[in-house]
Design a protein around this motif. Sequence first.
Motif, PDB file in Angstrom:
ATOM      1  N   PRO A  75       0.827  -1.219   0.000  1.00 48.28           N
ATOM      2  CA  PRO A  75       0.000   0.000   0.000  1.00 48.28           C
ATOM      3  C   PRO A  75       0.860   1.269   0.000  1.00 48.28           C
ATOM      4  O   PRO A  75       1.039   1.931   1.012  1.00 48.28           O
ATOM      5  CB  PRO A  75      -0.812  -0.131   1.294  1.00 48.28           C
ATOM      6  CG  PRO A  75       0.051  -0.949   2.192  1.00 48.28           C
ATOM      7  CD  PRO A  75       0.826  -1.874   1.293  1.00 48.28           C
ATOM      8  N   GLU A  76       1.417   1.561  -1.147  1.00 50.59           N
ATOM      9  CA  GLU A  76       2.248   2.745  -1.327  1.00 50.59           C
ATOM     10  C   GLU A  76       1.645   3.572  -2.454  1.00 50.59           C
ATOM     11  O   GLU A  76       0.751   3.121  -3.144  1.00 50.59           O
ATOM     12  CB  GLU A  76       3.675   2.343  -1.714  1.00 50.59           C
ATOM     13  CG  GLU A  76       4.362   1.447  -0.719  1.00 50.59           C
ATOM     14  CD  GLU A  76       5.688   0.880  -1.232  1.00 50.59           C
ATOM     15  OE1 GLU A  76       6.020   1.078  -2.417  1.00 50.59           O
ATOM     16  OE2 GLU A  76       6.378   0.229  -0.440  1.00 50.59           O
ATOM     17  N   VAL A  77       2.155   4.755  -2.636  1.00 54.11           N
ATOM     18  CA  VAL A  77       1.726   5.579  -3.758  1.00 54.11           C
ATOM     19  C   VAL A  77       2.929   5.823  -4.646  1.00 54.11           C
ATOM     20  O   VAL A  77       3.887   6.446  -4.213  1.00 54.11           O
ATOM     21  CB  VAL A  77       1.129   6.923  -3.280  1.00 54.11           C
ATOM     22  CG1 VAL A  77       0.728   7.785  -4.464  1.00 54.11           C
ATOM     23  CG2 VAL A  77      -0.043   6.676  -2.360  1.00 54.11           C
ATOM     24  N   PRO A  78       2.961   5.297  -5.873  1.00 56.20           N
ATOM     25  CA  PRO A  78       1.980   4.363  -6.440  1.00 56.20           C
ATOM     26  C   PRO A  78       2.148   2.974  -5.832  1.00 56.20           C
ATOM     27  O   PRO A  78       3.212   2.658  -5.293  1.00 56.20           O
ATOM     28  CB  PRO A  78       2.347   4.349  -7.927  1.00 56.20           C
ATOM     29  CG  PRO A  78       3.799   4.664  -7.971  1.00 56.20           C
ATOM     30  CD  PRO A  78       4.053   5.585  -6.816  1.00 56.20           C
ATOM     31  N   PRO A  79       1.103   2.145  -5.910  1.00 53.07           N
ATOM     32  CA  PRO A  79       1.189   0.795  -5.335  1.00 53.07           C
ATOM     33  C   PRO A  79       2.323  -0.007  -5.981  1.00 53.07           C
ATOM     34  O   PRO A  79       2.570   0.100  -7.168  1.00 53.07           O
ATOM     35  CB  PRO A  79      -0.161   0.163  -5.658  1.00 53.07           C
ATOM     36  CG  PRO A  79      -1.058   1.300  -5.974  1.00 53.07           C
ATOM     37  CD  PRO A  79      -0.198   2.399  -6.512  1.00 53.07           C
ATOM     38  N   ARG A  80       2.992  -0.795  -5.162  1.00 49.59           N
ATOM     39  CA  ARG A  80       4.074  -1.669  -5.636  1.00 49.59           C
ATOM     40  C   ARG A  80       3.590  -3.109  -5.529  1.00 49.59           C
ATOM     41  O   ARG A  80       3.045  -3.516  -4.499  1.00 49.59           O
ATOM     42  CB  ARG A  80       5.325  -1.452  -4.772  1.00 49.59           C
ATOM     43  CG  ARG A  80       6.489  -2.352  -5.120  1.00 49.59           C
ATOM     44  CD  ARG A  80       7.754  -1.939  -4.359  1.00 49.59           C
ATOM     45  NE  ARG A  80       7.558  -1.778  -2.930  1.00 49.59           N
ATOM     46  CZ  ARG A  80       7.950  -2.642  -2.000  1.00 49.59           C
ATOM     47  NH1 ARG A  80       8.571  -3.752  -2.347  1.00 49.59           N
ATOM     48  NH2 ARG A  80       7.734  -2.403  -0.726  1.00 49.59           N
ATOM     49  N   THR A  81       3.787  -3.880  -6.595  1.00 48.56           N
ATOM     50  CA  THR A  81       3.378  -5.282  -6.628  1.00 48.56           C
ATOM     51  C   THR A  81       4.610  -6.137  -6.845  1.00 48.56           C
ATOM     52  O   THR A  81       5.428  -5.847  -7.705  1.00 48.56           O
ATOM     53  CB  THR A  81       2.371  -5.529  -7.764  1.00 48.56           C
ATOM     54  OG1 THR A  81       1.253  -4.666  -7.589  1.00 48.56           O
ATOM     55  CG2 THR A  81       1.901  -6.965  -7.771  1.00 48.56           C
TER      56      THR A  81
END
Length: 115
Positions: A75-81
Amino acid sequence: MPNFISDHHVFHNPVEFAMSKIGGTYKMPILWRIKDRAWRYSELAASIPHISHRMLSKCLKELTEDGFITKEIFPEVPPRTEYSITERGKKASEIVGILRDYGTELMKDYGIQSH
């Protein structure tokens, strides 16, 4: 061995079934890369020649659904996958390694040089 049905498909032997899960052009290279560390989608896309975003997404989804890899969204901005290997995926990557070595031997036998 008798035929069996899985996901509305008739399989004639366990090898055919296993190859339906990890075979094809891209699933083995994905498993081979992910075996040692987690990878981001963009890293995988950049490291696998000629793979389309649609095909990479499809393979990652199938490998995740079949329990070979996991997908973790941070849950980061932008999301990291990130995609990581599971125990089932580790077993499969051992087989991929054996097939890779055998393929290299065959290429030498046929006078084909690897790149």
